[in-house]
Design a protein around this motif. Sequence first.
Motif, mmCIF file in Angstrom:
data_model
loop_
_atom_site.group_PDB
_atom_site.id
_atom_site.type_symbol
_atom_site.label_atom_id
_atom_site.label_comp_id
_atom_site.label_asym_id
_atom_site.label_seq_id
_atom_site.Cartn_x
_atom_site.Cartn_y
_atom_site.Cartn_z
ATOM 1 N N GLN A 64 10.167 9.442 9.838
ATOM 2 C CA GLN A 64 10.923 9.854 8.648
ATOM 3 C C GLN A 64 9.991 10.409 7.572
ATOM 4 N N LEU A 65 8.865 9.744 7.383
ATOM 5 C CA LEU A 65 7.903 10.211 6.381
ATOM 6 C C LEU A 65 7.339 11.578 6.768
ATOM 7 N N LYS A 66 7.020 11.737 8.054
ATOM 8 C CA LYS A 66 6.523 13.036 8.523
ATOM 9 C C LYS A 66 7.565 14.124 8.293
ATOM 10 N N ALA A 67 8.817 13.824 8.636
ATOM 11 C CA ALA A 67 9.895 14.807 8.486
ATOM 12 C C ALA A 67 10.111 15.186 7.027
ATOM 13 N N ARG A 121 -2.990 11.269 1.716
ATOM 14 C CA ARG A 121 -3.297 11.067 3.139
ATOM 15 C C ARG A 121 -2.877 9.648 3.508
ATOM 16 N N LEU A 122 -2.138 9.510 4.594
ATOM 17 C CA LEU A 122 -1.604 8.192 4.971
ATOM 18 C C LEU A 122 -1.858 7.898 6.444
ATOM 19 N N LEU A 123 -2.585 6.818 6.701
ATOM 20 C CA LEU A 123 -2.788 6.320 8.067
ATOM 21 C C LEU A 123 -1.893 5.109 8.270
ATOM 22 N N LEU A 124 -1.059 5.144 9.306
ATOM 23 C CA LEU A 124 -0.229 4.006 9.675
ATOM 24 C C LEU A 124 -0.558 3.585 11.095
ATOM 25 N N THR A 125 -0.830 2.296 11.298
ATOM 26 C CA THR A 125 -1.096 1.768 12.640
ATOM 27 C C THR A 125 -0.166 0.589 12.889
ATOM 28 N N HIS A 126 0.196 0.403 14.165
ATOM 29 C CA HIS A 126 1.109 -0.707 14.486
ATOM 30 C C HIS A 126 0.944 -1.118 15.946
ATOM 31 N N GLY A 127 1.319 -2.359 16.210
ATOM 32 C CA GLY A 127 1.229 -2.908 17.558
ATOM 33 C C GLY A 127 2.518 -2.750 18.336
ATOM 34 N N GLN A 128 2.389 -2.309 19.582
ATOM 35 C CA GLN A 128 3.563 -2.131 20.436
ATOM 36 C C GLN A 128 4.238 -3.459 20.766
ATOM 37 N N PHE A 129 3.496 -4.574 20.614
ATOM 38 C CA PHE A 129 4.033 -5.897 20.951
ATOM 39 C C PHE A 129 4.132 -6.801 19.732
ATOM 40 N N ASP A 130 4.246 -6.203 18.556
ATOM 41 C CA ASP A 130 4.309 -6.989 17.330
ATOM 42 C C ASP A 130 5.593 -7.821 17.329
ATOM 43 N N PRO A 131 5.485 -9.177 17.311
ATOM 44 C CA PRO A 131 6.680 -10.025 17.357
ATOM 45 C C PRO A 131 7.333 -10.224 15.993
ATOM 46 N N LEU A 132 6.666 -9.819 14.910
ATOM 47 C CA LEU A 132 7.159 -10.076 13.560
ATOM 48 C C LEU A 132 7.809 -8.857 12.918
ATOM 49 N N ILE A 133 7.210 -7.690 13.143
ATOM 50 C CA ILE A 133 7.710 -6.450 12.537
ATOM 51 C C ILE A 133 7.943 -5.463 13.680
ATOM 52 N N PRO A 134 9.203 -5.235 14.064
ATOM 53 C CA PRO A 134 9.514 -4.458 15.269
ATOM 54 C C PRO A 134 8.859 -3.085 15.290
ATOM 55 N N THR A 171 0.834 -1.215 0.000
ATOM 56 C CA THR A 171 0.000 0.000 0.000
ATOM 57 C C THR A 171 0.860 1.253 0.000
ATOM 58 N N VAL A 172 1.834 1.301 0.898
ATOM 59 C CA VAL A 172 2.707 2.473 0.990
ATOM 60 C C VAL A 172 3.589 2.570 -0.254
ATOM 61 N N ASP A 173 4.154 1.444 -0.662
ATOM 62 C CA ASP A 173 5.063 1.406 -1.801
ATOM 63 C C ASP A 173 4.392 1.900 -3.084
ATOM 64 N N VAL A 174 3.176 1.433 -3.319
ATOM 65 C CA VAL A 174 2.436 1.809 -4.528
ATOM 66 C C VAL A 174 1.771 3.176 -4.367
ATOM 67 N N GLY A 175 1.125 3.380 -3.221
ATOM 68 C CA GLY A 175 0.339 4.596 -3.029
ATOM 69 C C GLY A 175 1.159 5.868 -3.084
ATOM 70 N N LEU A 176 2.408 5.825 -2.584
ATOM 71 C CA LEU A 176 3.245 7.021 -2.587
ATOM 72 C C LEU A 176 3.997 7.198 -3.909
ATOM 73 N N ARG A 177 3.881 6.200 -4.797
ATOM 74 C CA ARG A 177 4.472 6.337 -6.136
ATOM 75 C C ARG A 177 3.420 6.597 -7.213
ATOM 76 N N VAL A 191 7.854 0.042 5.653
ATOM 77 C CA VAL A 191 8.154 0.717 4.392
ATOM 78 C C VAL A 191 9.396 0.078 3.783
ATOM 79 N N PHE A 192 9.291 -0.336 2.531
ATOM 80 C CA PHE A 192 10.412 -0.959 1.833
ATOM 81 C C PHE A 192 11.353 0.109 1.294
ATOM 82 N N GLU A 193 12.638 -0.014 1.636
ATOM 83 C CA GLU A 193 13.686 0.886 1.135
ATOM 84 C C GLU A 193 13.226 2.351 1.172
ATOM 85 N N ILE A 194 13.019 2.850 2.379
ATOM 86 C CA ILE A 194 12.425 4.172 2.556
ATOM 87 C C ILE A 194 13.266 5.282 1.920
#
Length: 208
Positions: free
Chosen positions: A169-172, A146-159, A107-113, A128-131
């Motif tokens: 980084q995207l915000k900056a 417009r970009l909504l990003l959500t994530h889990g504080q305890f995600d064991p797969l994606i830190p 979604t991010v990779d395609v949507g921002l391109r 995000v791949f190769e930010i």
Amino acid sequence: MLHYELIPAADKKSRRLMIMLHGLGDSLEGYRWFPQALGLPWLNYLLVNAPDEYFGGYSWFDYPHDIKPGILRSRKLLVALLDDLRAKNFPPEQTILGGFSQGCLMTVDVGLRYPHKLAGLVGISGWVFEIETLLKEILPVARQQRLLLTHGQFDPLIPFAEVRKQAQQLKAAGFGVEWHEFPKDHTIYGETEIAVIRKFVRAGYPEE
């Protein structure tokens, strides 16, 4: 060509559309619950299968091996899908692209391109791949997305810390990122998270 299923809005004339991309090993079947949970009857939904078979489901790229070739191939397929939908009178400015895990990355990779402004991008529990490369390749329209990003504080797969850093980084870099974190692992955090997604989606259609 990607296999997908359109779940039509209650209003047959509606061209408002949300595309959902599943995670690794899942399929469009895993998101049949989503339209009812979101509860926006004026919205069409397009549930999409990733191109590669993976243990009874599908994947967008070869994980955890060399992920780049699969991402580049899936990027082309999804851009072609968005272009095809545009030709079928689902305009980009009325289309939200969303996904979970691998689907979030795509979604991010395609949507921002993508060279047209979309109604919004929803990325759940992904990364995000190769930010740095992404930031070099974007078109001016990307900063209007417009970009909504959500994530889990305890995600064991994606830190969690790495993804939060990417959001910063995207915000900056001047992107309109809305960031939400939840006390969850690698999942969707029930109605609490659905409510955040619903509010974001609604805001993409001011007339509703």
